[in-house]
Structures are given as C-alpha cells and as structure tokens.
Motif scaffolding. Structure first.
Motif, mmCIF file in Angstrom:
data_model
loop_
_atom_site.group_PDB
_atom_site.id
_atom_site.type_symbol
_atom_site.label_atom_id
_atom_site.label_comp_id
_atom_site.label_asym_id
_atom_site.label_seq_id
_atom_site.Cartn_x
_atom_site.Cartn_y
_atom_site.Cartn_z
ATOM 1 N N ASN A 170 0.828 -1.204 0.000
ATOM 2 C CA ASN A 170 0.000 0.000 0.000
ATOM 3 C C ASN A 170 0.864 1.256 0.000
ATOM 4 O OD1 ASN A 170 -2.590 1.461 0.358
ATOM 5 N ND2 ASN A 170 -1.770 1.937 2.385
ATOM 6 N N LYS A 171 1.937 1.250 0.787
ATOM 7 C CA LYS A 171 2.843 2.398 0.852
ATOM 8 C C LYS A 171 3.538 2.638 -0.492
ATOM 9 C CE LYS A 171 2.594 3.918 5.135
ATOM 10 N NZ LYS A 171 2.216 5.316 5.444
ATOM 11 N N MET A 172 3.948 1.557 -1.137
ATOM 12 C CA MET A 172 4.618 1.681 -2.430
ATOM 13 C C MET A 172 3.686 2.262 -3.490
ATOM 14 S SD MET A 172 6.804 -1.850 -2.725
ATOM 15 C CE MET A 172 8.130 -2.254 -1.588
ATOM 16 N N LEU A 173 2.449 1.812 -3.479
ATOM 17 C CA LEU A 173 1.465 2.321 -4.437
ATOM 18 C C LEU A 173 1.239 3.814 -4.231
ATOM 19 C CD1 LEU A 173 -1.143 -0.594 -4.285
ATOM 20 C CD2 LEU A 173 0.325 -0.034 -6.235
ATOM 21 N N LYS A 174 1.057 4.218 -3.001
ATOM 22 C CA LYS A 174 0.804 5.627 -2.686
ATOM 23 C C LYS A 174 1.981 6.501 -3.106
ATOM 24 C CE LYS A 174 -1.207 6.847 1.125
ATOM 25 N NZ LYS A 174 -1.548 7.018 2.566
ATOM 26 N N SER A 315 6.236 4.984 14.806
ATOM 27 C CA SER A 315 6.309 3.962 13.768
ATOM 28 C C SER A 315 5.138 2.995 13.880
ATOM 29 C CB SER A 315 7.634 3.193 13.882
ATOM 30 O OG SER A 315 7.654 2.106 12.978
ATOM 31 N N GLU A 316 4.857 2.564 15.088
ATOM 32 C CA GLU A 316 3.716 1.663 15.325
ATOM 33 C C GLU A 316 2.399 2.356 14.983
ATOM 34 O OE1 GLU A 316 2.066 -2.014 16.913
ATOM 35 O OE2 GLU A 316 4.149 -1.476 17.275
ATOM 36 N N GLN A 317 2.299 3.626 15.316
ATOM 37 C CA GLN A 317 1.078 4.382 15.022
ATOM 38 C C GLN A 317 0.851 4.491 13.524
ATOM 39 O OE1 GLN A 317 -1.117 5.739 17.567
ATOM 40 N NE2 GLN A 317 -2.352 5.618 15.697
ATOM 41 N N ASN A 318 1.922 4.658 12.784
ATOM 42 C CA ASN A 318 1.830 4.756 11.335
ATOM 43 C C ASN A 318 1.260 3.473 10.735
ATOM 44 O OD1 ASN A 318 2.249 5.874 8.721
ATOM 45 N ND2 ASN A 318 4.173 4.767 8.552
ATOM 46 N N VAL A 319 1.660 2.326 11.281
ATOM 47 C CA VAL A 319 1.136 1.036 10.823
ATOM 48 C C VAL A 319 -0.356 0.937 11.126
ATOM 49 C CG1 VAL A 319 1.267 -1.470 11.089
ATOM 50 C CG2 VAL A 319 3.370 -0.111 11.065
ATOM 51 N N ALA A 320 -0.732 1.317 12.352
ATOM 52 C CA ALA A 320 -2.142 1.266 12.744
ATOM 53 C C ALA A 320 -2.987 2.174 11.855
ATOM 54 C CB ALA A 320 -2.295 1.666 14.209
ATOM 55 N N ASP A 321 -2.489 3.368 11.577
ATOM 56 C CA ASP A 321 -3.229 4.306 10.731
ATOM 57 C C ASP A 321 -3.415 3.752 9.315
ATOM 58 O OD1 ASP A 321 -3.269 6.008 12.897
ATOM 59 O OD2 ASP A 321 -1.672 7.317 12.149
ATOM 60 N N SER A 322 -2.381 3.080 8.815
ATOM 61 C CA SER A 322 -2.450 2.515 7.464
ATOM 62 C C SER A 322 -3.485 1.397 7.376
ATOM 63 C CB SER A 322 -1.076 1.991 7.040
ATOM 64 O OG SER A 322 -0.161 3.055 6.905
ATOM 65 N N PHE A 323 -3.539 0.558 8.384
ATOM 66 C CA PHE A 323 -4.518 -0.525 8.364
ATOM 67 C C PHE A 323 -5.945 -0.013 8.555
ATOM 68 C CE2 PHE A 323 -0.904 -3.422 8.846
ATOM 69 C CZ PHE A 323 -1.271 -4.392 7.915
ATOM 70 N N TYR A 324 -6.075 1.073 9.268
ATOM 71 C CA TYR A 324 -7.399 1.706 9.375
ATOM 72 C C TYR A 324 -7.819 2.255 8.011
ATOM 73 C CZ TYR A 324 -11.029 5.005 10.776
ATOM 74 O OH TYR A 324 -12.209 5.712 10.879
ATOM 75 N N GLU A 325 -6.870 2.859 7.319
ATOM 76 C CA GLU A 325 -7.130 3.407 5.987
ATOM 77 C C GLU A 325 -7.538 2.306 5.004
ATOM 78 O OE1 GLU A 325 -4.149 4.776 2.518
ATOM 79 O OE2 GLU A 325 -3.935 5.921 4.360
ATOM 80 N N LEU A 326 -6.979 1.108 5.199
ATOM 81 C CA LEU A 326 -7.272 -0.028 4.323
ATOM 82 C C LEU A 326 -8.521 -0.798 4.763
ATOM 83 C CD1 LEU A 326 -3.625 -1.346 3.876
ATOM 84 C CD2 LEU A 326 -5.107 -0.497 2.036
ATOM 85 N N ASN A 327 -9.210 -0.269 5.794
ATOM 86 C CA ASN A 327 -10.423 -0.896 6.327
ATOM 87 C C ASN A 327 -10.171 -2.255 6.963
ATOM 88 O OD1 ASN A 327 -12.202 1.232 5.450
ATOM 89 N ND2 ASN A 327 -12.056 0.402 3.373
ATOM 90 N N VAL A 328 -8.932 -2.504 7.362
ATOM 91 C CA VAL A 328 -8.623 -3.717 8.112
ATOM 92 C C VAL A 328 -9.082 -3.553 9.553
ATOM 93 C CG1 VAL A 328 -6.747 -5.167 8.983
ATOM 94 C CG2 VAL A 328 -6.687 -4.329 6.631
ATOM 95 N N LEU A 329 -8.988 -2.330 10.083
ATOM 96 C CA LEU A 329 -9.433 -2.020 11.437
ATOM 97 C C LEU A 329 -10.751 -1.256 11.395
ATOM 98 C CD1 LEU A 329 -6.054 -0.749 12.950
ATOM 99 C CD2 LEU A 329 -7.023 -3.045 13.129
ATOM 100 N N ASP A 330 -11.613 -1.560 12.349
ATOM 101 C CA ASP A 330 -12.910 -0.880 12.428
ATOM 102 C C ASP A 330 -12.778 0.533 12.977
ATOM 103 O OD1 ASP A 330 -14.220 -3.128 11.467
ATOM 104 O OD2 ASP A 330 -14.515 -3.963 13.465
ATOM 105 N N LYS A 331 -11.738 0.763 13.751
ATOM 106 C CA LYS A 331 -11.518 2.088 14.324
ATOM 107 C C LYS A 331 -10.032 2.374 14.409
ATOM 108 C CE LYS A 331 -11.525 0.414 19.116
ATOM 109 N NZ LYS A 331 -12.125 0.582 20.460
#
Length: 355
Positions: A170-174, A315-331
């Motif tokens: 996802n990061k590479m695509l962006k 760094s960990e927050q960036n991962v969490a934010d990315s998965f939220y953006e990908l709709n992997v996380l509900d919040k």
C-alpha cells in the motif's frame, strides 16, 4: 508445471521465514492450538533455591536458542526457558492474552489487532528489536515486462493479508501516486503466491522471507524493496501479569541481554552463524550468508534491542493508521497505550552484569 509447483510448495513448507515481520494480524478469539514445546534448562537456581520458569512464544525456528548455544551464552542463572512454537504472531498474542505464555516477540502488526480483543489483549511492549527488514519485496517474473511499481496499475497483485506485505504494498502504491483500487489485489499465502506467480495466475507478488528467495530462484526479479519503508522494529511483549512479577521480569531482562550479546558474537562470526541457520531456514549456506551480510551492511549491526521512545511509538502508530485506511481495522487506535518504558532499566542493568 504441476510437478514444479508441487516442488516449490514442498520447499516452502520445509522452511520458515527468518523474521517475524510476516506475522498475521488477525485476532481470533478462539483458543490457540497446542504449541510445540522445547525447554532450555537452567544451570543454577535463584538465591531462594527456586528456579524461575519462563514460557516463550515464538514463530518460525528456535533462533535464539540456537544462537545462545553457539555463542556460549545459554548458561542461564536462576531460570529456565520453555519455547512454545506458534504458526503466527497473532497466535502468540492470543496465548499471551490467556496467560499461556509469559513473553513473545512479533512484528508491529499483531499487537495492534490484539489490543482490540477483550481486556485490551493483556500485554505491554517492553523492548524493541531493531533489525534490517530484508527480503520484504514486490516481485514479478523477468519475462512479464513489469519493471516498477507504476507498472502494477490494472495488474493482479498477490499479497498476504494483514501482514507487512499488505502494509508495504500500500505504501509503495501511494508513493507512485496509485491507490489500492488501481490494482487487482489477490489475497494469497506465501507458498501459493510463489506458484501463482510462476504459473501466471498473478502478475506480481508482495511477500517476505523465503518466499522471495523461492520466487527469484524461479525467474522473478525485484520491482519494489521495502527496506526503506518498514521500520525494522520488532516489539517484545509480556503479559500484564508477568509485568507485575519482579523476579520474572528480571529473568526476562537477563535473557534479552544475553540475546543481544549473542548477536554481537554473530557479527564477528558471520560464516559460522550462516552455517548454523541455513538448514532450519531452508536456505543454502551462500543464501544465509548473503542475507546476514545485507542485514549488517544496511544497519551496521544484525540486531539491537532499543529503548522505547517517541520515534518507536510513531512507527507503530503509522502502521495502525495505514490498516485503518485499508479498512482492516474498524476504528483508529492510539498505540501509545501498548508500551511500558519501566522495563528498559532492568534490561540495561542485566547488560552491565554480563560485561
């Protein structure tokens, strides 16, 4: 082709990724399967005469056990270690949540999913291992005509869901001005991804570890490397129950101090360590040595246990934010609550005691 694909699957089944970065992030509430166990015996007892028993959840092969033995640092004082082998970091986190193990290590992804479980996952990150995230790549067959990430538009791209591969693709695509919707993403496993790439079922494959080696051995080339995308941070987690146990946390501090010193030994014995780790990781000696050299050259070390600071948490927050953006996380999740900084002083003390 069927015989060739079968051979590749057998090769991958016999090997396991060198790093924990590929651990899955799903947080199933089902009971984890009974893990494989292996105990390393203590050579002495604690001052009270009672040996402390540490239950360590791991994925892949028993790399620390082998390394501590090779470096002569497996003479634990006052404690022993029992290794429980799980098939993914998510299962390690489930076992930690139910107090089936005391300590584990994962990529940055499993703690995020675990925090959404009942009770917040019953864990704290106490220390972070920094290493170079080698063999984390997007590959395509040399004959495909795909030479860069921009060439992936409209293509079928295999990836392992909820892993570092999902994240760095996802990061590479962006970075190239593309979105997830610009490709045809295909959820797949590491072994099936290699066979699908070779057979032409997918056009490119985002993966890690030995699956990348296998793909390259069958005509694939790198079109995107995640070394500069992934942080290389691998958290170590303990249960909240263990965090309150002074004797156990001191034993864990000593254990990680020994692992750090053992890796410093490996840095001056690369050839010896390459021979030891080749067979259990399903690689040749040459491949094993090449990976160690690339890891060392990238960071100037193989492994470093680092203190938790704002950069680590970001760094960990960036991962969490990315998965939220990908709709992997509900919040979206505030990951700062995962961390406990009090352990590092015990680790430093243990390091000094080993000198």
């Amino acid at each position: 082709m069927k015989k060739k694909c079968k051979k590749i699957k057998m090769m991958l089944a016999a090997s396991l990724a060198l790093f924990l970065t590929g651990c899955a992030a799903s947080a199933s509430q089902s009971k984890p399967p009974e893990p494989e166990k292996k105990k390393s015996q203590s050579n002495s007892q604690s001052e009270s005469g009672e040996t402390i028993h540490l239950r360590y959840g791991i994925t892949g092969w028993k790399v620390y056990e082998a390394l501590l033995k090779a470096s002569g640092l497996d003479d634990f004082k006052g404690y022993d270690v029992e290794y429980f082998v799980f098939q993914g970091g998510n299962l390690c986190m489930e076992a930690l949540a139910s107090d089936q193990i005391d300590v584990t290590g994962t990529s940055e992804i499993p703690p995020i999913a675990a925090s959404m479980a009942q009770g917040g996952g019953n864990f704290k990150i106490i220390l972070v291992n920094s290493s170079s995230p080698q063999n984390q790549e997007v590959v395509a067959l040399k004959t495909s005509g795909i030479k860069s990430i921009t060439d992936l538009k409209g293509k079928r791209v295999g990836y392992i869901k909820n892993t570092t591969a999902h994240y760095f693709l996802n990061k590479m695509l962006k970075k190239e001005g593309l979105s997830w919707n610009d490709i045809k993403p295909v959820e797949i496993t590491t072994a099936d991804g290699v066979t699908a790439l070779i057979s032409g079922e997918i056009d490119a494959f985002a993966s890690y570890g030995n699956s990348i080696n296998a793909a390259k051995a069958n005509g694939a080339v790198t079109i995107g490397n995640a070394v500069n995308i992934l942080s290389g941070n691998f958290p170590f987690e303990i249960s909240n129950t263990v965090l309150k146990d002074e004797k156990k946390t001191e034993a864990i501090a000593d254990y990680y101090a020994r692992v750090q010193k053992a890796y410093e030994w490996a840095e001056t014995h690369l050839e010896e360590w390459a021979k030891i780790q080749a067979e259990p990781t399903g690689t040749t000696y040459e491949e094993s040595l090449d990976l160690l050299k690339r890891t060392y050259e990238d960071r100037g070390y193989l492994y470093r246990s680092i203190e938790i600071d704002d950069k680590v948490i970001a760094s960990e927050q960036n991962v969490a934010d990315s998965f939220y953006e990908l709709n992997v996380l509900d919040k979206n999740i505030d990951v700062s609550s995962f961390y406990d900084k009090s352990f590092y002083k015990k680790y430093e003390k243990a390091r000094n005691n080993l000198k």
